[in-house]
Design an enzyme around this catalytic site. Sequence first.
Site, short mmCIF file in Angstrom:
data_model
loop_
_atom_site.label_atom_id
_atom_site.label_comp_id
_atom_site.label_asym_id
_atom_site.label_seq_id
_atom_site.Cartn_x
_atom_site.Cartn_y
_atom_site.Cartn_z
N ASN A 126 -1.45 -1.72 1.66
CA ASN A 126 -0.93 -0.43 2.10
C ASN A 126 -1.90 0.23 3.08
O ASN A 126 -1.62 0.34 4.27
CB ASN A 126 -0.66 0.47 0.90
N ASP A 127 -3.07 0.63 2.58
CA ASP A 127 -4.00 1.36 3.45
C ASP A 127 -4.40 0.54 4.68
O ASP A 127 -4.63 1.11 5.74
CB ASP A 127 -5.25 1.75 2.66
N VAL A 128 -4.46 -0.78 4.55
CA VAL A 128 -4.96 -1.60 5.66
C VAL A 128 -3.94 -1.75 6.78
O VAL A 128 -4.23 -2.36 7.80
CB VAL A 128 -5.41 -3.01 5.18
N VAL A 129 -2.71 -1.23 6.57
CA VAL A 129 -1.72 -1.24 7.66
C VAL A 129 -1.33 0.17 8.07
O VAL A 129 -0.36 0.38 8.78
CB VAL A 129 -0.43 -2.01 7.26
N ALA B 173 -6.11 5.04 -1.38
CA ALA B 173 -6.73 6.20 -0.77
C ALA B 173 -5.87 7.44 -0.99
O ALA B 173 -6.26 8.54 -0.64
CB ALA B 173 -6.96 5.96 0.71
#
Lengths: 475, 105
Positions: free
Chosen positions: A401-404, A443
Site C-alpha cells: 500500500n504505502d510503497v505505491v 503509515a
Amino acid sequence: MEAHAVNPWVAVLYLVAGVCFILALRGLSSPATSRKGNRYGMIGMGIAVVTTLVTHEIASLPEILAAIAIGGGIGFLIARRIKMTDMPQLVAAFHSLVGLAAVLVAVAAFLNPEAFGILGEGGNILPVSRVEMALGAAIGAITFSGSVIAFAKLNGNMSGSPIMLPGRHVINLATLGAIIVLTALFAHSGAAGPGENPLFWVLVGLAFLIGFLLIIPIGGADMPVVVSMLNSYSGWAAAAMGFTLHNTAMIITGALVGSSGAILSYIMCKAMNRSFLSVIAGGFGVESGPAGGDAKEQRPWKRGSAEDAAFLMKEAESVIIIPGYGMAVAQAQHVLREMGDQLKAHGVNVKYAIHPVAGRMPGHMNVLLAEAQVSYDEVFELEDINGEFAQADVAFIIGANDVVNPAAKTDKSSPIYGMPVFDVDKAKTIFFIKRSMGGQGYAGVDNDVFYMDQTMMLLADAKKMVEDINKALAD
Amino acid sequence: MDFVSILSIFVMACFVGYYVVWSVTPALHTPLMAVTNAISSVIVVGALVASAAAGSPAAKWLGLGAVVLASVNIFGGFAVTERMLAMYKKKDKPAPKPGSGGGTH
C-alpha cells in the site's frame, strides 16, 4: 594461565576463520555464488570451534559436546520447520540468543577472569578488560531484550502498535548515561577481583531495561529497521567479547556483522525517507489517520472482479506485480506464482517489483517469491523497474500500500512524503488487492491510487482472490 | 596481542565489512541477516573457554548455557540460510529437483 601467548598458529587459525566469514558474505553478491559462501561460513565456524577445543585444557568435554548437541539439534529443527513468512520473527529470536550468549560469556569472564587470561597483577581484572566486558555485557543485554520485544511484535504476541511511555526520551537517555557512568566506575574501581564489584550487575540490569524501553515505542512498519539494527548490535556484542578474549575471529566477525546491520538499517531508513533517529525515537504509525481521511473515504472508486482481472491481464502485453506484507500474511506467494505462470503461457511479460521495505525485514519478499519458485531474474528492485510502469499494461498490487502511494511524491504534509515509491499511477490499468476499503497501510495514510480512473479494487483475501483469478484464467 | 593491534584488526574489518556488505544483492538481504546471525555466534569461542575452565563452577555453567544458545544459532542460522539460498533459482532450468533443498510447499 596465559591464554593468549600460546602457539602463534592458533592466532593464524582464528584469522583463517575470520577470512572464511568474509568470504561467506562476499558470496551473497549473487544467488549463483551464495551457497558456496554459506559453506565458507560453516567451515570458518568449524575452524574456530575446533581450534578453541584443541588449544584449551578441557575439563569436561562430554558436557560441552552435549551442550552443542542440544543447542544444535534445536537450531536445526527450527531451521527445517520454520515457515518462510515467519523469517523476521526467527531472525529476531536468533538475535536475542546471540545477545544472551554474549551476556553469559561476559558474566563468566567476570566471575572467572583467569580462564580468559585477563587477570592482572594483584588478582585484579585488567581495567581495559573490565571496559570490554562491561561493553560486551551491556550491548548483549540490549540486543537480548530488544530482540525479545521485536520477536513478540513480529510474532503477534504483542501489538505491533507503538507503546509510548510519558517522558520516555528522558528515561532512555538517563538510562544510557547511567550505563556509561557505571562502565567508567567499574573500570576505575578498586574492587576489581573476580566477581567482586556489584556495579557490574547493576550495569547489566540497566542494559536489559534499556533494550526493552528502546523497542516498545517502535511500530510495526519500522520493524525492518529494528531487525537490522539489532543485527548490528549482536555484531558489536561479539566484537566486544573478541576484544576481551583477544580473538581475531570474533573481532572480524563482530565488525562484519556490525557493519552489515548498520548498512541494512541505513538502506531501510533511506527507502522510507526517514532518519535513523526518528525511527529510534519511535511512535510512527501511532496516528489513527490524518485529518480529512474520513472525507476522502467517500470518493468514488471502482470494484473489479477476478474475472475482470483475468480477462484484462490475459490480453495485456506486460504485467508488473507488486507484492507487499499482505501477501506474506495471506500466504499468497504460491498462488501468485501460478498466476504468473498462466499469464506467461498467454504470452504476457510478467515481472515482479519489490520495494526495499516491503515486508517485515530486508529482502523478505524476495525470499517468499523464491520459495514459490519465482525465478530471481524476474524479480526487480525499485530503481531498476520504476521506469517501466509507463509502458506497462497492468500494475498488480497485492498486499502493498504505502510503497505505491503517490502522496509520497506530491503531498508535503503526508507522513510518507519523500519516500521513494513505485510509479504505478503511470500504468494503463491498476489492480489493487485489498481486504476492504477501511484499512489504510501501516503509515495510516489514504492512497489516491484507490480512486484513480484506471484502478480496479479487488476486495478480498489476497490468496482467495488470486485463486479465483487463476480459475478464471484457466477457463 | 596489545590493544592497538587488536583495534587495528577491528577497524580494518569494519571497512572490509562495509565494502563487502554493499556488494550484497538486495534480493539476498534476508539470507544475509540469517548468515550474519550464524557467524556472530562465533561468540561460542568465549563460551567454550568459560565452560572448559576449571575454577569457577558458576562460570562453567554460564559458559555451557552460552554454548547451548550459540549452538542453536550456529546450526539454525546456517541451516536456514542454506534452505533459503537453495530456493533462489533462475528460469530456463527445470525447477523441481528433488533433494535440492527443502522449501515448504
